[in-house]
Scaffold this motif. Structure first.
Motif, PDB file in Angstrom:
ATOM      1  N   GLU A   8       0.844  -1.206   0.000  1.00 19.22           N
ATOM      2  CA  GLU A   8       0.000   0.000   0.000  1.00 19.22           C
ATOM      3  C   GLU A   8       0.879   1.256   0.000  1.00 19.22           C
ATOM      4  N   GLY A   9       1.945   1.237   0.787  1.00 20.77           N
ATOM      5  CA  GLY A   9       2.835   2.386   0.855  1.00 20.77           C
ATOM      6  C   GLY A   9       3.544   2.639  -0.452  1.00 20.77           C
ATOM      7  N   ASN A  10       3.978   1.586  -1.124  1.00 16.31           N
ATOM      8  CA  ASN A  10       4.648   1.727  -2.411  1.00 16.31           C
ATOM      9  C   ASN A  10       3.743   2.394  -3.427  1.00 16.31           C
ATOM     10  N   ALA A  11       2.459   2.036  -3.406  1.00 19.18           N
ATOM     11  CA  ALA A  11       1.496   2.627  -4.340  1.00 19.18           C
ATOM     12  C   ALA A  11       1.222   4.094  -4.023  1.00 19.18           C
ATOM     13  N   ALA A  12       1.326   4.451  -2.745  1.00 17.33           N
ATOM     14  CA  ALA A  12       0.996   5.830  -2.321  1.00 17.33           C
ATOM     15  C   ALA A  12       2.228   6.724  -2.194  1.00 17.33           C
ATOM     16  N   GLY A  13       3.423   6.178  -2.418  1.00 18.35           N
ATOM     17  CA  GLY A  13       4.629   6.985  -2.304  1.00 18.35           C
ATOM     18  C   GLY A  13       5.088   7.194  -0.881  1.00 18.35           C
ATOM     19  N   VAL A  14       4.749   6.252   0.013  1.00 18.30           N
ATOM     20  CA  VAL A  14       5.180   6.304   1.410  1.00 18.30           C
ATOM     21  C   VAL A  14       6.121   5.135   1.667  1.00 18.30           C
ATOM     22  N   LEU A  15       7.321   5.405   2.207  1.00 11.70           N
ATOM     23  CA  LEU A  15       8.244   4.330   2.536  1.00 11.70           C
ATOM     24  C   LEU A  15       7.767   3.629   3.804  1.00 11.70           C
ATOM     25  N   VAL A  16       7.488   2.333   3.718  1.00 10.70           N
ATOM     26  CA  VAL A  16       7.125   1.531   4.882  1.00 10.70           C
ATOM     27  C   VAL A  16       8.333   0.655   5.225  1.00 10.70           C
ATOM     28  N   VAL A  17       8.935   0.903   6.375  1.00  6.89           N
ATOM     29  CA  VAL A  17      10.119   0.164   6.797  1.00  6.89           C
ATOM     30  C   VAL A  17       9.675  -1.116   7.503  1.00  6.89           C
ATOM     31  N   PRO A  18      10.146  -2.291   7.075  1.00  7.70           N
ATOM     32  CA  PRO A  18       9.773  -3.546   7.753  1.00  7.70           C
ATOM     33  C   PRO A  18      10.218  -3.511   9.217  1.00  7.70           C
ATOM     34  N   ALA A  19       9.282  -3.750  10.131  1.00  5.08           N
ATOM     35  CA  ALA A  19       9.607  -3.565  11.553  1.00  5.08           C
ATOM     36  C   ALA A  19       8.760  -4.451  12.451  1.00  5.08           C
ATOM     37  N   VAL A  20       9.196  -4.548  13.704  1.00  9.56           N
ATOM     38  CA  VAL A  20       8.455  -5.255  14.745  1.00  9.56           C
ATOM     39  C   VAL A  20       8.876  -4.672  16.091  1.00  9.56           C
ATOM     40  N   GLU A  21       7.944  -4.618  17.051  1.00  6.60           N
ATOM     41  CA  GLU A  21       8.288  -4.217  18.418  1.00  6.60           C
ATOM     42  C   GLU A  21       8.324  -5.476  19.276  1.00  6.60           C
ATOM     43  N   LEU A  22       9.465  -5.731  19.884  1.00  5.30           N
ATOM     44  CA  LEU A  22       9.636  -6.932  20.696  1.00  5.30           C
ATOM     45  C   LEU A  22       9.547  -6.601  22.181  1.00  5.30           C
ATOM     46  N   SER A  23       8.765  -7.397  22.903  1.00  8.74           N
ATOM     47  CA  SER A  23       8.664  -7.244  24.361  1.00  8.74           C
ATOM     48  C   SER A  23       9.679  -8.186  24.999  1.00  8.74           C
ATOM     49  N   THR A  24      10.953  -7.785  24.969  1.00  9.94           N
ATOM     50  CA  THR A  24      12.017  -8.636  25.499  1.00  9.94           C
ATOM     51  C   THR A  24      11.981  -8.636  27.028  1.00  9.94           C
ATOM     52  N   PRO A  25      12.695  -9.565  27.669  1.00  7.41           N
ATOM     53  CA  PRO A  25      12.710  -9.602  29.136  1.00  7.41           C
ATOM     54  C   PRO A  25      13.217  -8.309  29.767  1.00  7.41           C
ATOM     55  N   GLU A  26      14.076  -7.561  29.040  1.00  9.36           N
ATOM     56  CA  GLU A  26      14.637  -6.326  29.607  1.00  9.36           C
ATOM     57  C   GLU A  26      13.807  -5.079  29.297  1.00  9.36           C
ATOM     58  N   GLY A  27      12.928  -5.148  28.322  1.00  8.22           N
ATOM     59  CA  GLY A  27      12.139  -3.992  27.926  1.00  8.22           C
ATOM     60  C   GLY A  27      11.806  -4.065  26.447  1.00  8.22           C
ATOM     61  N   HIS A  28      11.038  -3.097  25.960  1.00 15.70           N
ATOM     62  CA  HIS A  28      10.587  -3.129  24.573  1.00 15.70           C
ATOM     63  C   HIS A  28      11.674  -2.612  23.631  1.00 15.70           C
ATOM     64  N   LEU A  29      11.789  -3.266  22.479  1.00  9.10           N
ATOM     65  CA  LEU A  29      12.820  -2.944  21.493  1.00  9.10           C
ATOM     66  C   LEU A  29      12.188  -2.878  20.113  1.00  9.10           C
ATOM     67  N   LEU A  30      12.394  -1.756  19.405  1.00  6.44           N
ATOM     68  CA  LEU A  30      11.928  -1.585  18.031  1.00  6.44           C
ATOM     69  C   LEU A  30      13.018  -2.085  17.091  1.00  6.44           C
ATOM     70  N   CYS A  31      12.661  -2.992  16.176  1.00  6.99           N
ATOM     71  CA  CYS A  31      13.645  -3.592  15.281  1.00  6.99           C
ATOM     72  C   CYS A  31      13.249  -3.327  13.828  1.00  6.99           C
ATOM     73  N   TYR A  32      14.209  -2.895  13.014  1.00 10.36           N
ATOM     74  CA  TYR A  32      13.964  -2.518  11.625  1.00 10.36           C
ATOM     75  C   TYR A  32      14.900  -3.303  10.715  1.00 10.36           C
ATOM     76  N   LEU A  33      14.345  -3.902   9.660  1.00  3.80           N
ATOM     77  CA  LEU A  33      15.122  -4.715   8.733  1.00  3.80           C
ATOM     78  C   LEU A  33      15.015  -4.141   7.322  1.00  3.80           C
ATOM     79  N   PRO A  34      16.002  -4.436   6.454  1.00  2.00           N
ATOM     80  CA  PRO A  34      16.026  -3.810   5.123  1.00  2.00           C
ATOM     81  C   PRO A  34      14.870  -4.198   4.208  1.00  2.00           C
ATOM     82  N   ASP A  35      14.334  -5.415   4.353  1.00  2.00           N
ATOM     83  CA  ASP A  35      13.270  -5.864   3.459  1.00  2.00           C
ATOM     84  C   ASP A  35      12.426  -6.917   4.175  1.00  2.00           C
ATOM     85  N   ILE A  36      11.322  -7.281   3.539  1.00  2.00           N
ATOM     86  CA  ILE A  36      10.371  -8.192   4.180  1.00  2.00           C
ATOM     87  C   ILE A  36      10.971  -9.586   4.360  1.00  2.00           C
TER      88      ILE A  36
END
Length: 416
Positions: free
Chosen positions: A72-100
């Protein structure tokens, strides 16, 4: 829009700041999103409405909506960065990867429990997540570091295990709950342990003394109306400087956060700036320059037209320059200048050789200059020579700028 201005703004003008929201949750993928309108399609539509060029759907331990959002972002001209928020034992961590594909690999190698439920959690340690992100060319940001389930909230102090996290090469930033947060891990942070951790980071990674973890604001939105706003419900997020929105451009911005990241809370609502210049005749015949609203550098060898370009822009200051290049044989027969004022109104001006500036949009009293403090190469050389005999020469010269500002402030305060 004036034809000359149109031609100027079509010219490339280097990197610029793009608005981003790197922490958005979506319906079904995140168990705590009650808003059924938080679908990938609606999130992208709202991102366009909020003038967001870069977003990331970072659901709790899940990635099921990322692929659709990227399409959807590609069609609308918005960069959507592949990501996930992890609830690790130490706290929450935002993780971003180059592609799906690499996000899928990353997600598949994690130890996750309670997928898709309110009890979903990541059993992999934060260090393990950072190592894995690094192996797959990704990077991470500590989520809401100063808030609930934030790493600093959960683990204050400077324990050795904390040093492993803060000094990890895959960790590029800290997400704040609000821009006023004192957490920086840099000089000026009121917590000596965090300052020391920042020093360890720079030493371990070979960074410069003034480099620090990038500080960012995101929406952490769980409903559509919150997207594009920070935790305090203000429409203030983060801008990232790059030539165009890309994953590597985002990484570079985070790595050079002092110059390539701006919290919108710290940016004036509007400032005037020079849009461009167009030269008719003269040494710079048919040249057009589209200036960035950020930093502009004029670079070239001797005799390439740097002084002519500088003095052309200087015409907007209103004070006639005494430099010999002005109205000389190399000066343009007609100089077109364009600027934008605080209200966003664009002004097109012309200065025929030996004449004054004229506002082409309103030649009956339209503005022909705005407040610019500037000095040329010749002036700097003269002051430098004078200062050899008279040390106060430099001080007197600098005083001219402070006096001008004082006069402007007085004039502004007297306006009805």
């Amino acid at each position: 829009m004036n034809t000359n201005l149109q031609e100027c703004v079509l010219e490339p003008n280097g990197a610029r700041f793009f608005r981003g929201d790197l922490h958005i949750h979506s319906y079904r993928a995140s168990h705590d999103v009650p808003d059924s309108s938080m679908t990938p399609a609606e999130i992208i539509a709202t991102a366009v409405q909020e003038k967001l060029a870069i977003i990331a759907i970072a659901d709790h331990n899940e990635i099921s909506n990322v692929s659709e959002a990227m399409a959807e972002g590609n069609a609308a001209g918005v960069l959507v960065v592949p990501a996930v928020e992890l609830s690790t034992p130490e706290g929450h961590l935002l993780c971003y990867l180059p592609d799906i594909d690499r996000l899928t690999q990353f997600h598949g190698r994690l130890s996750l429990a309670g997928r898709g439920t309110q009890e979903s959690r990541c059993r992999s340690t934060m260090r393990e997540c950072l190592d894995l992100a690094k192996d797959l060319s990704g990077f991470c940001i500590l989520a809401h570091v100063d808030g609930g389930n934030g790493y600093e909230t959960n683990h204050p102090g400077g324990a050795p295990a904390k040093q492993d996290i803060i000094c990890h090469p895959a960790l590029l930033g800290i997400e704040l709950v609000n821009a006023a947060s004192v957490v920086t891990f840099a000089p000026g942070d009121p917590d000596p342990a965090r300052v020391q951790l920042g020093r360890f980071r720079n030493a371990q990674l070979g960074y410069g003394e003034k480099q620090a973890l990038a500080r960012v604001l995101n929406s952490d939105s769980h409903r559509l109306t919150a997207l594009g706003r920070n935790a305090s419900e203000a429409k203030k997020l983060t801008r990232y400087k790059m030539t165009k929105p890309t994953f590597e451009g985002l990484r570079h911005a985070l790595e050079e956060g002092d110059s390539r990241i701006r919290l919108e809370d710290e940016i004036p609502n509007s400032t005037p700036f020079v849009l461009g210049a167009s030269f008719v005749g003269g040494f710079l015949k048919d040249q057009r320059i589209h200036f960035s609203s950020n930093l502009n550098c004029i670079i070239g060898g001797r005799g390439t037209g740097k002084s002519t370009t500088f003095e052309a822009v200087r015409c907007l200051a209103g004070d006639r320059s005494k430099e010999r290049v002005v109205d000389s044989e190399v000066w343009p027969e007609a100089l077109h200048l364009f600027w934008q004022d605080e209200a966003g109104t664009q002004h097109s001006l012309i200065r025929p050789i030996h004449e004054d500036l004229l506002n082409l949009d309103n030649n009956d009293g339209g503005p022909v200059n705005f407040e610019i403090d500037c000095f040329g190469q010749g002036e700097a050389a003269r002051v430098r020579e004078e200062a050899r005999e008279d040390p106060l020469a430099l001080m007197r010269y600098l005083d001219t700028f402070s006096c001008r500002r004082a006069r402007r402030r007085r004039a502004s305060s007297q306006r009805p």
